[in-house]
Write an enzyme that holds these catalytic residues in place. Structure first.
Site, PDB file in Angstrom:
ATOM      1  N   CYS A  67      44.676  73.884  33.416  1.00 18.62           N
ATOM      2  CA  CYS A  67      45.213  72.924  34.149  1.00 18.62           C
ATOM      3  C   CYS A  67      46.440  72.451  33.532  1.00 18.62           C
ATOM      4  CB  CYS A  67      44.465  72.002  34.793  1.00 18.62           C
ATOM      5  SG  CYS A  67      45.052  70.883  36.448  1.00 18.62           S
TER       6      CYS A  67
ATOM      7  N   SER B 133      43.132  70.362  41.211  1.00 18.88           N
ATOM      8  CA  SER B 133      43.270  69.108  41.221  1.00 18.88           C
ATOM      9  C   SER B 133      44.431  68.518  40.679  1.00 18.88           C
ATOM     10  CB  SER B 133      42.048  68.168  40.933  1.00 18.88           C
ATOM     11  OG  SER B 133      42.276  66.831  40.974  1.00 18.88           O
TER      12      SER B 133
ATOM     13  N   HIS C 210      40.615  74.327  37.788  1.00 22.21           N
ATOM     14  CA  HIS C 210      39.429  74.065  37.232  1.00 22.21           C
ATOM     15  C   HIS C 210      38.219  74.582  37.590  1.00 22.21           C
ATOM     16  CE1 HIS C 210      41.166  70.406  35.012  1.00 22.21           C
ATOM     17  NE2 HIS C 210      41.805  70.044  36.238  1.00 22.21           N
TER      18      HIS C 210
ATOM     19  N   GLU D 218      35.635  75.166  35.690  1.00 22.62           N
ATOM     20  CA  GLU D 218      34.728  74.585  35.019  1.00 22.62           C
ATOM     21  C   GLU D 218      34.203  73.442  35.916  1.00 22.62           C
ATOM     22  OE1 GLU D 218      38.166  71.649  33.810  1.00 22.62           O
ATOM     23  OE2 GLU D 218      37.823  73.901  34.383  1.00 22.62           O
TER      24      GLU D 218
ATOM     25  N   ARG E 119      36.929  58.106  43.922  1.00 17.52           N
ATOM     26  CA  ARG E 119      37.837  57.210  43.102  1.00 17.52           C
ATOM     27  C   ARG E 119      39.146  56.957  43.589  1.00 17.52           C
ATOM     28  NH1 ARG E 119      39.914  60.700  38.314  1.00 17.52           N
ATOM     29  NH2 ARG E 119      41.394  61.333  40.104  1.00 17.52           N
TER      30      ARG E 119
END
Length: 307
Positions: A142, A192, A235, A237, A249
């Protein structure tokens, strides 16, 4: 793991051309085996969560892997205890005279800032330069991928009108590429981020090879032609609930955020579609097997000596 067959068997040349890893009997007899040495430069604030995600993937192969966690001395993490960092992490200064078979440099939540304005930018560029000479192959994730592309090739990131957020269908671009070997015709990668890489600039560098692309999220995997650097813009992972936690959040902070695409299975946002598990496991397994284990020298001190 490789198939061990005689070199004069007709299948040997056919499989070799298809990038099926085959090993001649005489090489198999003399091959030495040792643990792989992998370094992780963890730039994420969620240190423990990121450690767990990456170690899960590195541990999902039959290969023995020794992991060294590295932190930047020029920035002190505020989201994990000093005891955790002191006990489990080493500074770059402590390892910069050592060689590793592989390295992973994570993303970081600083993508809207100019690279040079980041506290640890000078140290990170030193690590990236070190990797070119002392690491056999490195994965950048990323923002880490954006940072490395900028430092190594001068390719800057570009702002997006809104956050690229969700799980996006992706296709491989290179037939018989070892890193994407075994993936479905369409596979899924979480993204993201508020910025993207400049694909026109990537195209101007013949030494960079696009490996996978999403129609909506853009180039998702790129590598250098020498296999030394691998850039993953998403991502893979991430855990099942990582995007969910990021979503709530941002909502709680009053930030402008849309529901992550192709992720929630219901309007209540209780259940999620974890459609990228196989992608993550295959990519990391392929990297460890084909890019590290099968290619790195047995004597780790000879890494890049031929250069």
């Amino acid at each position: 793991m490789p198939i061990v067959i005689q070199k004069d068997l007709p299948a040997f040349d056919i499989l070799t051309k298809e990038n099926i890893f085959v090993m001649p009997t005489n090489r198999a007899i003399t091959q030495d085996i040792r643990p792989l040495e992998i370094a992780i430069v963890n730039l994420m604030p969620t240190k423990i969560e990121t450690e767990t995600q990456l170690l899960r993937l590195l541990g999902n192969t039959p290969l023995q892997v020794n992991v060294t966690l590295i932190n930047t001395a020029s920035y002190k993490s505020r989201h994990v205890s000093e005891n955790h960092m002191a006990k489990f992490y080493r500074s770059f200064d402590e390892v910069k005279n050592k060689k590793f078979d592989g390295m992973i440099i994570t993303g970081a939540p600083v993508e809207t800032m100019s690279f040079e304005d980041i506290d640890y930018w000078d140290e990170l560029t030193e690590i990236i330069d070190y990797a070119q000479k002392n690491i056999f192959t490195t994965i950048y994730i990323c923002w880490g991928a954006q940072a490395a592309l900028y430092h190594l090739y001068g390719i800057d990131k570009i702002p997006l009108p809104k956050k690229m957020f969700g799980i996006f269908p992706t296709v491989a671009l290179q037939p018989n590429e070892l890193l994407t070997k075994g993936l479905s015709d369409v596979f899924y990668i979480p993204h993201s981020r508020h910025t993207a890489i400049n694909e026109r600039e990537i195209a101007r560098h013949p030494e960079l090879v696009p490996l996978a692309r999403s129609e909506e999220a853009g180039l998702s995997i790129i590598k250098s032609a020498d296999n030394k650097n691998i850039f993953i813009t998403g991502h893979v992972e991430y855990d099942r609930d990582t995007l969910k936690n990021e979503y709530f959040r941002d909502l709680n902070k009053g930030l402008p955020i849309e529901s992550p695409k192709n992720y929630f299975l219901d309007s209540k946002c209780d259940n999620v579609n974890m459609s990228w598990t196989s992608t993550a496991n295959i990519l990391f397994s392929n990297w460890l097997n084909y890019y590290v284990y099968q290619a790195t020298p047995y004597d780790i001190e000879t890494i890049n000596e031929e250069e």
